[in-house]
Scaffold this motif. Structure first.
Motif, PDB file in Angstrom:
ATOM      1  N   UNK A  42      44.187  45.383  41.413  1.00 24.65           N
ATOM      2  CA  UNK A  42      43.125  46.175  42.013  1.00 24.65           C
ATOM      3  C   UNK A  42      43.273  46.304  43.523  1.00 24.65           C
ATOM      4  N   UNK A  43      44.156  45.477  44.126  1.00 23.26           N
ATOM      5  CA  UNK A  43      44.264  45.482  45.588  1.00 23.26           C
ATOM      6  C   UNK A  43      44.795  46.790  46.136  1.00 23.26           C
ATOM      7  N   UNK A  44      45.651  47.449  45.364  1.00 24.32           N
ATOM      8  CA  UNK A  44      46.281  48.666  45.854  1.00 24.32           C
ATOM      9  C   UNK A  44      45.238  49.725  46.214  1.00 24.32           C
ATOM     10  N   UNK A  45      44.072  49.653  45.543  1.00 24.57           N
ATOM     11  CA  UNK A  45      43.045  50.673  45.768  1.00 24.57           C
ATOM     12  C   UNK A  45      42.143  50.339  46.950  1.00 24.57           C
ATOM     13  N   UNK A  46      42.360  49.167  47.566  1.00 22.88           N
ATOM     14  CA  UNK A  46      41.417  48.695  48.577  1.00 22.88           C
ATOM     15  C   UNK A  46      41.223  49.707  49.712  1.00 22.88           C
ATOM     16  N   UNK A  88      33.244  43.413  49.459  1.00 23.14           N
ATOM     17  CA  UNK A  88      32.862  44.262  48.329  1.00 23.14           C
ATOM     18  C   UNK A  88      33.933  44.182  47.235  1.00 23.14           C
ATOM     19  N   UNK A  89      35.199  44.160  47.651  1.00 24.12           N
ATOM     20  CA  UNK A  89      36.276  44.036  46.664  1.00 24.12           C
ATOM     21  C   UNK A  89      36.108  42.764  45.844  1.00 24.12           C
ATOM     22  N   UNK A 144      39.986  34.206  48.477  1.00 22.45           N
ATOM     23  CA  UNK A 144      41.155  34.006  49.313  1.00 22.45           C
ATOM     24  C   UNK A 144      42.262  35.005  48.945  1.00 22.45           C
ATOM     25  N   UNK A 145      42.424  35.274  47.631  1.00 22.63           N
ATOM     26  CA  UNK A 145      43.437  36.248  47.208  1.00 22.63           C
ATOM     27  C   UNK A 145      43.110  37.636  47.756  1.00 22.63           C
ATOM     28  N   UNK A 146      41.824  38.012  47.709  1.00 26.86           N
ATOM     29  CA  UNK A 146      41.449  39.327  48.229  1.00 26.86           C
ATOM     30  C   UNK A 146      41.718  39.413  49.720  1.00 26.86           C
ATOM     31  N   UNK A 147      41.440  38.311  50.439  1.00 27.86           N
ATOM     32  CA  UNK A 147      41.643  38.317  51.894  1.00 27.86           C
ATOM     33  C   UNK A 147      43.121  38.422  52.235  1.00 27.86           C
TER      34      UNK A 147
END
Lengths: 253, 225
Positions: free
Chosen positions: B69-73, B103-104, B143-146
């Motif tokens: 999902x990170x690619x869409x951030x 929010x992610x 932490x992964x999202x950051x």
């Protein structure tokens, strides 16, 4: 004296000067490295005494340890050069940082392969999910990531800056590699060479060992200089002096 | 506008956008479910073996779903130009990035954490390990999202950034997954787990402090071109 040195040092930041000055430097560094590594290996592999516990298998340290040192030192150099490039907008720092990547990746790969070869007779296994080994593998993957990022960017200038940021993030891995043998119970032995203590090695092993380390440093420098020369020619191809240089090559053929 | 109302409006906008792309939100969760289901089918249906593997399997699944999902951030904001405007706005860009990452996490990390108990029952994880599993997943996915936001920002300008993002960010995820699964496995084995949890929390707070700065620097490269 100091002023002269600083002026000499600053000249290296100009691509043209770097190109001119790096030719003799890479030549002499390369030859010095070849001689030192060759004599260290002949001494280490043939004349150094047999180790008490590991027999002859320990002799791989003359390749394994220098390449592992270099793989980390080069990563640190990439991060410092990236920071220099980002802060002072010095494009030559980016060129050198980029061409350090394949050299560092080769060193990391060499350290992992020689480590596996050494692991088989001494630990009885090619690979172990041990903290030191895993963090070295992460280092290799970071090198691959940096190279892929450079290649993915359409404009090389943005690739330079993006890779510099990624390199700075990856620096957290360096202390993990360094201290992995102390923080976790691992198969890998702790550091033998320390700045604070006399090394617990007999001179007949220690001298070729240190020679091999110095030789690997010199060889990496020569290799990076040679690669950077090509990078300069490619990136500065629109400038006048590179055109002249390339014409000179074409006529020489 | 002053700082807080502006931040609040950015937050509301992000939540609204997330709500309007509900299918994009469901995809990582379904992906998590499928990855976890593949393990009993692919490795072994033996419940005792699965219970040993459960913390690792759940963590790997959550990590991959997060990565997906990170690619869409930043992508849609980059493509329609609003990212450039946001970086020019009076809001400090680091707080903007933090808001987007928050929010992610709310729409991926938190649902993944809430889904984990269901899947852990399917893998036969002992029930007493559940609270710690959820706590490590909640901290770990943040932490992964950051950390991942740095990679998302570095690859936002590329057409095919998704696979490259994986290559860049996966090595940096390694410590998070080691300590995340380490804590749960230690508790299942009856060993002290507090040190692993403390390391995980340290990594989360460390990335909270440092990664927005690097993400902003990476976004400026993408927008500058």
């Amino acid at each position: 004296m100091w002023q002269a040195f600083v002026r000499w040092f600053h000249k290296w930041s100009s691509p043209k000067w770097f190109y001119t000055m790096s030719q003799p430097w890479s030549f002499w560094l390369g030859w010095a490295a070849t001689l030192i590594i060759a004599s260290a290996l002949v001494w280490g592999l043939m004349f150094a005494p047999v180790e008490r516990l590991q027999g002859n298998s320990y002799r791989i340290i003359f390749i394994h340890v220098p390449s592992a040192f270099l793989s980390q030192a080069i990563y640190a150099a990439i991060a410092v050069l990236g920071l220099v490039g980002l802060v002072w907008k010095m494009k030559l720092a980016f060129f050198v940082a980029k061409q350090c990547i394949p050299v560092g990746a080769s060193m990391a790969l060499l350290a992992l392969v020689t480590g596996a070869i050494w692991g088989k007779p001494t630990w009885g296994t090619w690979w172990e999910w041990d903290a030191r080994l895993t963090s070295m593998l992460v280092l290799l993957l970071l090198y691959f990531g940096l190279w892929a990022l450079h290649n993915a960017m359409e404009r090389p200038e943005s690739g330079d800056r993006a890779a510099a940021i990624l390199a700075l993030v990856g620096v957290v891995n360096l202390p993990i590699i360094k201290f992995s043998v102390e923080w976790w119970n691992t198969l890998h032995q702790p550091a033998t060479l320390k700045f604070t203590e006399a090394p617990p090695m007999h001179p007949s092993m220690l001298i070729p060992f240190l020679m091999a380390i110095v030789g690997f440093y010199l060889a990496s420098m020569a290799w990076v200089l040679m690669r950077t020369r090509l990078e300069i020619l490619q990136r500065e191809r629109k400038s006048r002096w590179v055109e002249d240089e390339l014409n000179r090559f074409a006529e020489g053929q | 506008m002053t700082f807080l109302p502006l931040l609040k409006s950015v937050f509301r906008r992000e939540m609204q956008l997330a709500y309007r792309r509900r299918s994009d939100l469901a995809n990582p969760l379904l992906f998590f479910l499928i990855v976890v289901v593949l393990f009993p089918l692919g490795v072994t249906p033996d419940m005792t073996k699965l219970a040993d593997m459960a913390p690792g399997v759940l963590w790997v699944g959550a990590l991959l779903a997060n990565l997906l999902s990170l690619d869409l951030l930043f992508r849609s904001d980059y493509e329609d130009g609003s990212l450039e405007q946001m970086l020019l706005a009076s809001l400090p860009p680091t707080s903007l990035v933090l808001c987007k990452v928050w929010v992610h996490w709310l729409v991926t990390g938190l649902p993944l954490t809430i889904m984990a108990p269901l899947l852990s029952i399917m893998l036969g994880l002992p029930g007493n390990a559940l609270p710690l599993l959820m706590l490590t997943l909640a901290l770990g996915t943040l932490s992964l999202s950051l950390i991942g936001s740095i990679g998302a920002a570095l690859t936002v300008g590329l057409q095919k950034g998704g696979l490259l993002l994986t290559l860049l960010i996966m090595p940096l995820f390694v410590p998070v997954i080691i300590f995340g699964t380490g804590a749960v496995q230690a508790q299942v084995a009856g060993l002290p787990w507090q040190a692993h949890l403390a390391m995980l929390a340290a990594m989360t707070t460390g990335s909270l402090a440092l990664s927005p700065l690097l993400t902003v620097a990476a976004l400026r490269i993408a927008v500058g071109d």
